[in-house]
Design a protein around this motif. Structure first.
Motif, PDB file in Angstrom:
ATOM      1  N   VAL A   1      -4.840   2.123   5.630  1.00 28.07           N
ATOM      2  CA  VAL A   1      -6.374   1.920   4.583  1.00 28.07           C
ATOM      3  C   VAL A   1      -7.038   2.401   4.194  1.00 28.07           C
ATOM      4  O   VAL A   1      -7.406   2.882   3.262  1.00 28.07           O
ATOM      5  CB  VAL A   1      -7.012   0.296   4.692  1.00 28.07           C
ATOM      6  CG1 VAL A   1      -7.744   0.056   3.663  1.00 28.07           C
ATOM      7  CG2 VAL A   1      -5.199  -0.702   5.313  1.00 28.07           C
TER       8      VAL A   1
ATOM      9  N   LEU B   1       1.099  -1.460  -0.073  1.00 23.50           N
ATOM     10  CA  LEU B   1       0.048  -0.163  -0.159  1.00 23.50           C
ATOM     11  C   LEU B   1       0.957   1.212  -0.144  1.00 23.50           C
ATOM     12  O   LEU B   1       0.432   2.487  -0.974  1.00 23.50           O
ATOM     13  CB  LEU B   1      -0.765   0.046   1.042  1.00 23.50           C
ATOM     14  CG  LEU B   1      -1.785   0.903   1.841  1.00 23.50           C
ATOM     15  CD1 LEU B   1      -2.547   1.325  -0.056  1.00 23.50           C
ATOM     16  CD2 LEU B   1      -2.848   1.051   2.952  1.00 23.50           C
TER      17      LEU B   1
ATOM     18  N   CYS C   1      -4.446  -3.350   0.621  1.00 25.04           N
ATOM     19  CA  CYS C   1      -5.278  -2.661   1.773  1.00 25.04           C
ATOM     20  C   CYS C   1      -6.486  -3.857   1.644  1.00 25.04           C
ATOM     21  O   CYS C   1      -6.916  -4.217   2.854  1.00 25.04           O
ATOM     22  CB  CYS C   1      -6.772  -1.972   0.706  1.00 25.04           C
ATOM     23  SG  CYS C   1      -6.432  -0.617   0.266  1.00 25.04           S
TER      24      CYS C   1
ATOM     25  N   THR D   1      -5.664  -0.196  11.010  1.00 22.43           N
ATOM     26  CA  THR D   1      -6.470  -0.185   9.695  1.00 22.43           C
ATOM     27  C   THR D   1      -6.197   1.583   8.918  1.00 22.43           C
ATOM     28  O   THR D   1      -7.245   2.526   7.920  1.00 22.43           O
ATOM     29  CB  THR D   1      -8.250  -0.819   9.580  1.00 22.43           C
ATOM     30  OG1 THR D   1      -8.395  -0.097  10.331  1.00 22.43           O
ATOM     31  CG2 THR D   1      -8.242  -1.961   9.522  1.00 22.43           C
TER      32      THR D   1
END
Length: 326
Positions: free
Chosen positions: A261, A147, A283, A258
């Motif tokens: 993300v 990511l 992700c 997270t």
């Protein structure tokens, strides 16, 4: 049930933090320490009425302000001060690394390594994590790499500034894990924000004396209000309350991670930034790691086998005892 409510609160904290990325970008003209001082101060001001209303409704006998002074326990004061100082230092080291040329993707990846640092540091505190959580941590790191890191990522000496920040973020999580069961989480959060704002105020006088401007601050009132009240005031308080209900700081860290993300998704929606196939896969990998850490099928299987073996072991021990008696 308590575990899943806690996970939901931690995910809500990550969701709020993730939404802060495009807003912080809108306030990028505000110097770093000034922005941090303002956002932590606003968060503290936000929590004062929240605590007063909560005290009145719950009728616990506590009252934030009274003739006897401010109702903050010793544990709430010490825990909040430790959290505030650690959080401020972490943000400062992260900023130092980025000011010295560490790119945003590399900084995001290195910072996210606190998902590994927390369970390692927890071992020194005799807090073991399950096999499933360790697997989730490893999978999450792979997802963060996909990511956050581009093809040109290289190790730079200045990366160590960001690595120190990552360690401090991990320490911050463990401090919360230590103090949260013994305190009112919202009160400790208030102390955290007051201390963090004071630390950043000192940094303004040292590093930003020539660049501080009330005009710049007032020109970015709306994004600063959102960052202070929502992202910090609500987000960090949800973290403390969520961790208070959670037994494993390592598993809690996987959920909190997270944030990156959500930040990437929100930036793609709000700012029109396109996500590459590599980032989308990253992700998905991180999301899998979070789900795996919550379900922990390996830990569940091991617990089931242990439970199944226990009656048999007890039966054997009983037979041995009877034979010895005969």
């Amino acid at each position: 049930m308590k575990k899943y409510i806690s996970a939901l609160l931690l995910f809500a904290a990550a969701l709020v933090w993730g939404c802060a990325f495009p807003v912080q970008k809108a306030a990028s003209a505000v110097p770093a320490f000034t922005l941090c001082m303002v956002k932590f101060l606003l968060a503290a001001l936000f929590l004062i009425p929240v605590i007063m209303i909560t005290d009145a409704r719950q009728k616990t006998g506590r009252k934030l302000f009274s003739r006897r002074g401010i109702d903050i326990t010793k544990y709430e004061l010490v825990g909040g001060a430790a959290c505030g100082a650690t959080l401020s230092l972490a943000a400062a080291f992260q900023q130092m690394g980025m000011e010295r040329g560490v790119d945003a993707g590399g900084a995001a990846f290195i910072t996210s390594l606190y998902v590994v640092i927390v369970p390692i540091l927890a071992l020194f505190l005799r807090k073991k994590s399950s096999v499933g959580v360790w697997i989730s941590v490893g999978v999450a790191v792979i997802g963060f790499y996909l990511l956050c890191v581009g093809e040109g990522f290289t190790i730079d000496p200045n990366d160590f500034f960001v690595l120190i920040a990552s360690v401090l973020f991990g320490v911050h999580i463990l401090i919360i894990d230590h103090f949260s069961p013994k305190v009112d989480g919202v009160r400790m959060s208030l102390v955290q924000f007051v201390v963090a704002s004071l630390v950043n105020l000192i940094c303004i006088f040292i590093f930003e004396r020539g660049t501080f401007s009330f005009e710049v601050v007032f020109a970015h009132t709306l994004p600063l209000l959102f960052i202070g009240f929502v992202c910090i005031g609500i987000g960090n308080t949800l973290q403390i309350i969520g961790q208070k209900m959670y037994s494993s700081p390592a598993a809690a860290t996987v959920i909190l991670s997270t944030e990156s993300v959500i930040g990437a998704i929100v930036a793609a929606i709000a700012l029109g930034e396109r996500m590459s196939a590599r980032e989308i896969i990253g992700c998905a990998v991180i999301f899998f790691a979070v789900v795996f850490s919550q379900l922990d099928p390996i830990g569940a299987m091991m617990a089931k086998k242990k439970a199944a073996a226990t009656p048999a072991d007890n039966a054997e021990n009983t037979e041995d005892t009877n034979i010895n008696k005969d």
